[in-house]
Design a protein around this motif. Structure first.
Motif, short mmCIF file in Angstrom:
data_model
loop_
_atom_site.label_atom_id
_atom_site.label_comp_id
_atom_site.label_asym_id
_atom_site.label_seq_id
_atom_site.Cartn_x
_atom_site.Cartn_y
_atom_site.Cartn_z
N ALA A 1 41.30 25.73 92.84
CA ALA A 1 40.43 24.62 92.73
C ALA A 1 40.81 23.28 92.12
O ALA A 1 40.20 22.64 91.38
CB ALA A 1 39.06 25.01 92.50
N GLU A 2 42.30 23.07 92.11
CA GLU A 2 42.75 21.87 91.45
C GLU A 2 43.15 21.86 90.11
O GLU A 2 43.45 20.91 89.38
CB GLU A 2 42.09 20.62 92.11
N LEU A 3 42.78 22.95 89.20
CA LEU A 3 42.76 22.97 88.03
C LEU A 3 44.01 24.17 87.82
O LEU A 3 43.89 25.47 88.17
CB LEU A 3 41.45 23.59 87.23
N PRO A 4 44.75 23.94 86.78
CA PRO A 4 45.86 24.77 86.48
C PRO A 4 45.15 25.94 85.53
O PRO A 4 44.19 25.87 84.61
CB PRO A 4 46.77 23.95 85.31
N THR A 5 45.53 27.29 86.01
CA THR A 5 44.86 28.45 85.26
C THR A 5 46.25 29.21 84.78
O THR A 5 47.18 29.24 85.28
CB THR A 5 43.98 29.25 86.12
N LEU A 6 45.82 30.06 83.50
CA LEU A 6 46.88 30.91 83.03
C LEU A 6 46.48 32.07 83.36
O LEU A 6 45.46 32.79 82.81
CB LEU A 6 47.02 30.59 81.56
N ASP A 7 47.28 32.93 83.74
CA ASP A 7 47.13 34.35 84.12
C ASP A 7 48.03 35.10 82.78
O ASP A 7 49.23 34.91 82.74
CB ASP A 7 47.94 35.09 85.26
N VAL A 8 47.34 35.49 81.96
CA VAL A 8 47.90 36.16 80.84
C VAL A 8 46.86 37.23 80.21
O VAL A 8 45.90 37.02 80.22
CB VAL A 8 48.16 35.01 79.78
N CYS A 9 47.44 38.10 79.27
CA CYS A 9 46.48 39.18 79.03
C CYS A 9 45.62 38.48 77.91
O CYS A 9 45.98 37.82 76.97
CB CYS A 9 47.27 40.21 78.09
N PHE A 10 44.24 38.93 77.99
CA PHE A 10 43.07 38.51 77.05
C PHE A 10 42.80 39.72 76.07
O PHE A 10 41.96 39.69 75.40
CB PHE A 10 42.13 38.27 77.92
N HIS A 11 43.53 40.92 76.06
CA HIS A 11 43.31 41.80 75.26
C HIS A 11 41.83 42.32 75.31
O HIS A 11 40.98 42.12 74.50
CB HIS A 11 43.67 41.65 73.78
#
Length: 142
Positions: free
Chosen positions: A49-59
């Motif tokens: 939705a036009e926003l960069p997101t980060l796929d990373v472990c959130f523990h």
């Protein structure tokens, strides 16, 4: 620790992903669209939705990935950290399916699952942080 992304500052250039792969595998002069980067990166920036997101472990507190691993390759420590022990991993993909955040990826050319480990096994701070030209990444400590 987990990496955090500040979307307003991110210019999804992929340099954090490149730094991740270069540091982990001792490679140099890679580009964001190199197949080895796309295959082996342990974190991923994508635009939603036009926003960069980060796929990373959130523990995650519940860590749905841990109990589904038939080889005890995922461990949850008392401090909340979730670690993937690659030498125990068979690449079955059960943890990939269980991860709600898309933080665990199957690396087909290595036949294992991987997730961001903060570069701890290679002895240092996360390689992605200094590689970000806009300072959009920071480290969140539990």
């Amino acid at each position: 620790p987990s990496c955090l992304l500040h979307p307003a500052a991110c210019v999804p250039c992929g340099l954090c992903e490149v730094a991740c792969v270069e540091a982990r595998y001792g490679l140099t002069d890679l580009q964001p669209d190199d197949p080895v980067v796309l295959e082996r990166r342990r974190l991923r920036i994508r635009v939603v939705a036009e926003l960069p997101t980060l796929d990373v472990c959130f523990h995650c507190a519940e860590s749905p990935c841990v109990p589904v691993c038939p080889h005890d390759a995922l461990l949850r420590f008392r401090d909340g950290r979730v670690e993937l022990l690659e030498d125990r991993c068979t690449g079955c993909g059960k943890c990939v399916a269980a991860c709600t955040y898309g933080a665990i990826r199957r690396v087909t050319d290595l036949d294992i699952a991987v997730k961001c480990d903060g570069c701890a096994p290679i002895g240092g701070a996360p390689a992605c942080l200094p590689a970000c030209p806009s300072g959009a990444l920071s480290l969140a400590v539990r």
